[in-house]
Motif scaffolding. Structure first.
Motif, PDB file in Angstrom:
ATOM      1  N   ASN A 124      14.165   9.484  -3.673  1.00  0.00           N
ATOM      2  CA  ASN A 124      15.183   8.276  -3.705  1.00  0.00           C
ATOM      3  C   ASN A 124      14.691   7.178  -4.641  1.00  0.00           C
ATOM      4  OD1 ASN A 124      16.884   9.298  -1.244  1.00  0.00           O
ATOM      5  ND2 ASN A 124      14.926   9.198  -0.179  1.00  0.00           N
ATOM      6  N   PHE A 125      13.819   7.158  -5.469  1.00  0.00           N
ATOM      7  CA  PHE A 125      13.380   6.307  -6.232  1.00  0.00           C
ATOM      8  C   PHE A 125      12.922   6.732  -7.636  1.00  0.00           C
ATOM      9  CE2 PHE A 125      12.248   4.636  -1.984  1.00  0.00           C
ATOM     10  CZ  PHE A 125      12.909   3.630  -1.868  1.00  0.00           C
ATOM     11  N   SER A 126      13.070   6.090  -8.458  1.00  0.00           N
ATOM     12  CA  SER A 126      12.924   6.273 -10.030  1.00  0.00           C
ATOM     13  C   SER A 126      11.285   5.548  -9.991  1.00  0.00           C
ATOM     14  CB  SER A 126      13.844   5.803 -11.174  1.00  0.00           C
ATOM     15  OG  SER A 126      13.781   4.344 -11.293  1.00  0.00           O
ATOM     16  N   THR A 127      10.562   6.168 -11.089  1.00  0.00           N
ATOM     17  CA  THR A 127       9.452   5.516 -11.343  1.00  0.00           C
ATOM     18  C   THR A 127       9.654   3.998 -11.696  1.00  0.00           C
ATOM     19  OG1 THR A 127       8.441   7.602 -12.022  1.00  0.00           O
ATOM     20  CG2 THR A 127       7.240   5.720 -12.606  1.00  0.00           C
ATOM     21  N   ALA A 128      10.606   3.879 -12.379  1.00  0.00           N
ATOM     22  CA  ALA A 128      10.910   2.378 -12.624  1.00  0.00           C
ATOM     23  C   ALA A 128      11.161   1.457 -11.601  1.00  0.00           C
ATOM     24  CB  ALA A 128      12.050   2.280 -13.834  1.00  0.00           C
ATOM     25  N   GLN A 129      11.905   1.921 -10.814  1.00  0.00           N
ATOM     26  CA  GLN A 129      12.250   1.121  -9.554  1.00  0.00           C
ATOM     27  C   GLN A 129      10.964   0.681  -8.576  1.00  0.00           C
ATOM     28  OE1 GLN A 129      15.354   3.840  -7.928  1.00  0.00           O
ATOM     29  NE2 GLN A 129      16.914   2.191  -7.909  1.00  0.00           N
ATOM     30  N   LEU A 130      10.094   1.982  -8.554  1.00  0.00           N
ATOM     31  CA  LEU A 130       9.084   1.639  -7.789  1.00  0.00           C
ATOM     32  C   LEU A 130       7.861   0.728  -8.216  1.00  0.00           C
ATOM     33  CD1 LEU A 130       8.248   5.451  -6.484  1.00  0.00           C
ATOM     34  CD2 LEU A 130       8.891   3.547  -4.971  1.00  0.00           C
ATOM     35  N   GLU A 131       7.818   0.793  -9.595  1.00  0.00           N
ATOM     36  CA  GLU A 131       7.025  -0.085 -10.474  1.00  0.00           C
ATOM     37  C   GLU A 131       7.378  -1.733 -10.112  1.00  0.00           C
ATOM     38  OE1 GLU A 131       7.002   1.614 -14.164  1.00  0.00           O
ATOM     39  OE2 GLU A 131       5.065   2.872 -13.860  1.00  0.00           O
ATOM     40  N   HIS A 132       8.954  -1.752 -10.387  1.00  0.00           N
ATOM     41  CA  HIS A 132       9.464  -3.119 -10.319  1.00  0.00           C
ATOM     42  C   HIS A 132       9.338  -3.661  -8.880  1.00  0.00           C
ATOM     43  CE1 HIS A 132      12.086  -6.323 -10.902  1.00  0.00           C
ATOM     44  NE2 HIS A 132      13.034  -5.916  -9.800  1.00  0.00           N
ATOM     45  N   THR A 133       9.435  -2.866  -7.703  1.00  0.00           N
ATOM     46  CA  THR A 133       9.132  -3.147  -6.336  1.00  0.00           C
ATOM     47  C   THR A 133       7.547  -3.557  -6.149  1.00  0.00           C
ATOM     48  OG1 THR A 133      11.023  -1.595  -5.712  1.00  0.00           O
ATOM     49  CG2 THR A 133       9.337  -2.623  -3.962  1.00  0.00           C
ATOM     50  N   TYR A 134       6.681  -2.776  -6.763  1.00  0.00           N
ATOM     51  CA  TYR A 134       5.313  -2.915  -6.571  1.00  0.00           C
ATOM     52  C   TYR A 134       5.204  -4.398  -7.249  1.00  0.00           C
ATOM     53  CZ  TYR A 134       0.345  -2.219  -6.612  1.00  0.00           C
ATOM     54  OH  TYR A 134      -0.930  -2.131  -6.447  1.00  0.00           O
ATOM     55  N   ARG A 135       5.761  -4.726  -8.396  1.00  0.00           N
ATOM     56  CA  ARG A 135       5.396  -6.086  -9.099  1.00  0.00           C
ATOM     57  C   ARG A 135       5.952  -7.017  -8.171  1.00  0.00           C
ATOM     58  NH1 ARG A 135       6.338  -2.887 -13.947  1.00  0.00           N
ATOM     59  NH2 ARG A 135       8.475  -3.648 -13.895  1.00  0.00           N
ATOM     60  N   GLN A 136       7.191  -7.046  -7.641  1.00  0.00           N
ATOM     61  CA  GLN A 136       7.869  -7.804  -6.629  1.00  0.00           C
ATOM     62  C   GLN A 136       7.067  -8.202  -5.382  1.00  0.00           C
ATOM     63  OE1 GLN A 136      11.615  -5.876  -5.989  1.00  0.00           O
ATOM     64  NE2 GLN A 136      12.560  -7.815  -6.720  1.00  0.00           N
ATOM     65  N   LEU A 137       6.409  -7.080  -4.923  1.00  0.00           N
ATOM     66  CA  LEU A 137       5.422  -7.309  -3.741  1.00  0.00           C
ATOM     67  C   LEU A 137       4.132  -8.146  -4.200  1.00  0.00           C
ATOM     68  CD1 LEU A 137       5.829  -3.465  -2.390  1.00  0.00           C
ATOM     69  CD2 LEU A 137       6.297  -5.537  -1.086  1.00  0.00           C
ATOM     70  N   SER A 141       0.792  -1.149   0.102  1.00  0.00           N
ATOM     71  CA  SER A 141      -0.159  -0.035   0.080  1.00  0.00           C
ATOM     72  C   SER A 141       0.928   1.352   0.014  1.00  0.00           C
ATOM     73  CB  SER A 141      -0.996   0.154   1.258  1.00  0.00           C
ATOM     74  OG  SER A 141      -1.717   1.271   1.267  1.00  0.00           O
ATOM     75  N   GLN A 142       1.935   0.982   0.776  1.00  0.00           N
ATOM     76  CA  GLN A 142       2.496   2.313   0.779  1.00  0.00           C
ATOM     77  C   GLN A 142       3.712   2.661  -0.599  1.00  0.00           C
ATOM     78  OE1 GLN A 142       4.653   2.958   4.505  1.00  0.00           O
ATOM     79  NE2 GLN A 142       6.149   4.384   3.770  1.00  0.00           N
ATOM     80  N   VAL A 143       3.864   1.658  -1.264  1.00  0.00           N
ATOM     81  CA  VAL A 143       4.911   1.547  -2.315  1.00  0.00           C
ATOM     82  C   VAL A 143       3.713   2.265  -3.373  1.00  0.00           C
ATOM     83  CG1 VAL A 143       5.861   0.349  -4.262  1.00  0.00           C
ATOM     84  CG2 VAL A 143       6.466  -0.073  -1.777  1.00  0.00           C
ATOM     85  N   ARG A 144       2.494   1.514  -3.357  1.00  0.00           N
ATOM     86  CA  ARG A 144       1.506   2.172  -4.335  1.00  0.00           C
ATOM     87  C   ARG A 144       1.187   3.777  -4.146  1.00  0.00           C
ATOM     88  NH1 ARG A 144      -2.043  -1.014  -3.504  1.00  0.00           N
ATOM     89  NH2 ARG A 144      -3.327  -0.262  -1.955  1.00  0.00           N
ATOM     90  N   VAL A 199      16.084  -7.034   1.071  1.00  0.00           N
ATOM     91  CA  VAL A 199      17.445  -6.968   0.394  1.00  0.00           C
ATOM     92  C   VAL A 199      17.275  -6.440  -1.011  1.00  0.00           C
ATOM     93  CG1 VAL A 199      19.327  -8.583  -0.525  1.00  0.00           C
ATOM     94  CG2 VAL A 199      18.146  -8.863   1.787  1.00  0.00           C
ATOM     95  N   ASN A 200      16.241  -6.790  -1.720  1.00  0.00           N
ATOM     96  CA  ASN A 200      16.068  -6.392  -3.446  1.00  0.00           C
ATOM     97  C   ASN A 200      15.259  -5.272  -3.363  1.00  0.00           C
ATOM     98  OD1 ASN A 200      17.527  -8.648  -4.038  1.00  0.00           O
ATOM     99  ND2 ASN A 200      15.782 -10.121  -3.587  1.00  0.00           N
ATOM    100  N   PHE A 201      14.882  -4.592  -2.465  1.00  0.00           N
ATOM    101  CA  PHE A 201      13.921  -3.484  -2.629  1.00  0.00           C
ATOM    102  C   PHE A 201      14.547  -2.293  -3.439  1.00  0.00           C
ATOM    103  CE2 PHE A 201      11.590   0.382  -1.448  1.00  0.00           C
ATOM    104  CZ  PHE A 201      10.305  -0.046  -0.920  1.00  0.00           C
ATOM    105  N   GLY A 202      13.705  -1.982  -4.335  1.00  0.00           N
ATOM    106  CA  GLY A 202      14.168  -0.548  -5.235  1.00  0.00           C
ATOM    107  C   GLY A 202      15.394  -0.993  -6.233  1.00  0.00           C
ATOM    108  N   THR A 203      15.685  -2.445  -6.280  1.00  0.00           N
ATOM    109  CA  THR A 203      16.862  -2.590  -7.273  1.00  0.00           C
ATOM    110  C   THR A 203      16.264  -2.881  -8.740  1.00  0.00           C
ATOM    111  OG1 THR A 203      16.424  -4.936  -6.783  1.00  0.00           O
ATOM    112  CG2 THR A 203      18.025  -3.549  -5.612  1.00  0.00           C
TER     113      THR A 203
END
Length: 345
Positions: free
Chosen positions: A305-318, A264-267, A341-345
């Motif tokens: 601290n994040f690009s849009t691509a990083q947040l979208e990737h993290t959201y899919r990981q979640l 929810s927070q990443v969204r 460990v992989n957050f925001g990568t």
């Protein structure tokens, strides 16, 4: 009698308004007006009317007209002829709306009317900003009633407010629990009051609210702790993030719930980043997304601290991790550790 309740502490002002409403039996002699748009002539007529089958009449004005462009708090009041014309209108014609007057003229006309009201009228004006001591409404309240300035408490004053509020609920609160609520919820007094009411009900009369109750029962604190987790992740401090994560798990938070909160927070971060790129600021973001102002401000600080691509990737990981946990394909703690460990990568 004229009561002026002003200041940025909207919660305290509205609690005072509630108490004033309960001080007398006004019966059917009660009127409430939106002061930003209401016809000043109508307000004056209502507050100048004798009560029917009751000793007093109550008139509440919620807010004042917005200042017109170029008008400052130091703008002098318009001549009395302008105020009278705007307030009374011409016979046979509709009276001018409050917004037709300058803010200063509106305040002057209303202040002068206060001294002419029947003694049976109780007029309450609530304004969510602090008015200057030289304001005619402040002077009218001091002469014909009472002016109460309520400002949001900060620092040690906020902690004293929490302790005092707990006392009114017949409970005590440990210093550590007080600090936890003050740090994570801040001076959002309405939220604090709701959380304290819930905590007081849980510990019972005469009980003591401790850190454990706050961490277990306060959703606002838990949300703020999730912010601390993503703050650590945003700063690439995985060690601190893992420590916070394990503390949350040790407090009994279910892994699926934690993933839901983080998702929810990443969204929210994604939405805030989009609005920030459009040039929106904290208040606009909070209003657009329907979130608390402090949440919007924290999110605005984090999205840099994040690009849009990083947040979208993290959201899919979640979402993938959530699905895997529900199918029992991963050990909950290991899955969360991998996310950190992989957050925001």
């Amino acid at each position: 009698m004229f009561y002026l309740l002003h200041g940025d502490d909207e919660f305290t002002s509205r609690e005072l308004l509630k108490k004033l409403r309960q001080q007398s039996d006004f019966g059917f002699n009660q009127d409430t007006y939106d002061g930003t748009t209401a016809d000043l002539k109508t307000i004056m007529m209502a507050s100048g009317t004798q009560p029917f089958l009751s000793e007093q009449r109550l008139v509440v004005i919620d807010g004042l007209p917005k200042k017109k462009r170029g008008e400052s708090s130091t703008t002098s009041a318009a001549p009395q002829e302008e105020a009278a014309k705007g307030a009374r209108g011409k016979r046979g014609k509709k009276g001018a709306k409050g917004g037709a007057l300058t803010r200063a003229a509106y305040e002057k006309a209303l202040a002068e009317h206060v001294g002419q009201m029947p003694e049976s009228t109780v007029l309450i004006l609530i304004v969510e900003e602090a008015l200057d001591k030289a304001n005619p409404l402040v002077k009218a309240a001091e002469q014909h009633g009472k002016a109460t300035l309520s400002t949001q408490p900060q620092g040690a004053q906020l902690e004293r407010w929490i302790v005092a509020r707990a006392r009114t609920l017949d409970v005590k609160i440990a210093p550590e629990a007080t600090a936890l609520l003050a740090n994570f919820i801040g001076n959002q007094l309405r939220l604090l009051a709701n959380e304290l009411q819930k905590l007081a009900t849980y510990v019972g009369p005469g009980g003591t609210i401790t850190v454990q109750e706050v961490r277990t029962l306060s959703a606002q604190v838990q949300e703020a702790r999730i912010f601390d987790l993503t703050d650590a992740l945003a700063q690439k401090n995985r060690k601190q993030a893992l420590n916070i994560l394990h503390d949350l798990l040790a407090d009994g938070e279910a892994p699926l719930k934690l993933i839901g909160l983080i998702t929810s927070q990443v969204r929210t971060l994604l939405l805030v980043k989009e609005l920030a790129q459009k040039g929106m600021r904290g208040g606009q973001v909070a209003s657009t997304l329907g979130i608390a102002p402090f949440v919007a401000e924290k999110a605005l600080r984090q999205v840099h601290n994040f690009s849009t691509a990083q947040l979208e990737h993290t959201y899919r990981q979640l979402l993938d991790t959530d699905a895997a946990l529900k199918r029992s394909r991963l050990e909950p703690e290991m899955a969360l550790d991998l996310l950190v460990v992989n957050f925001g990568t």
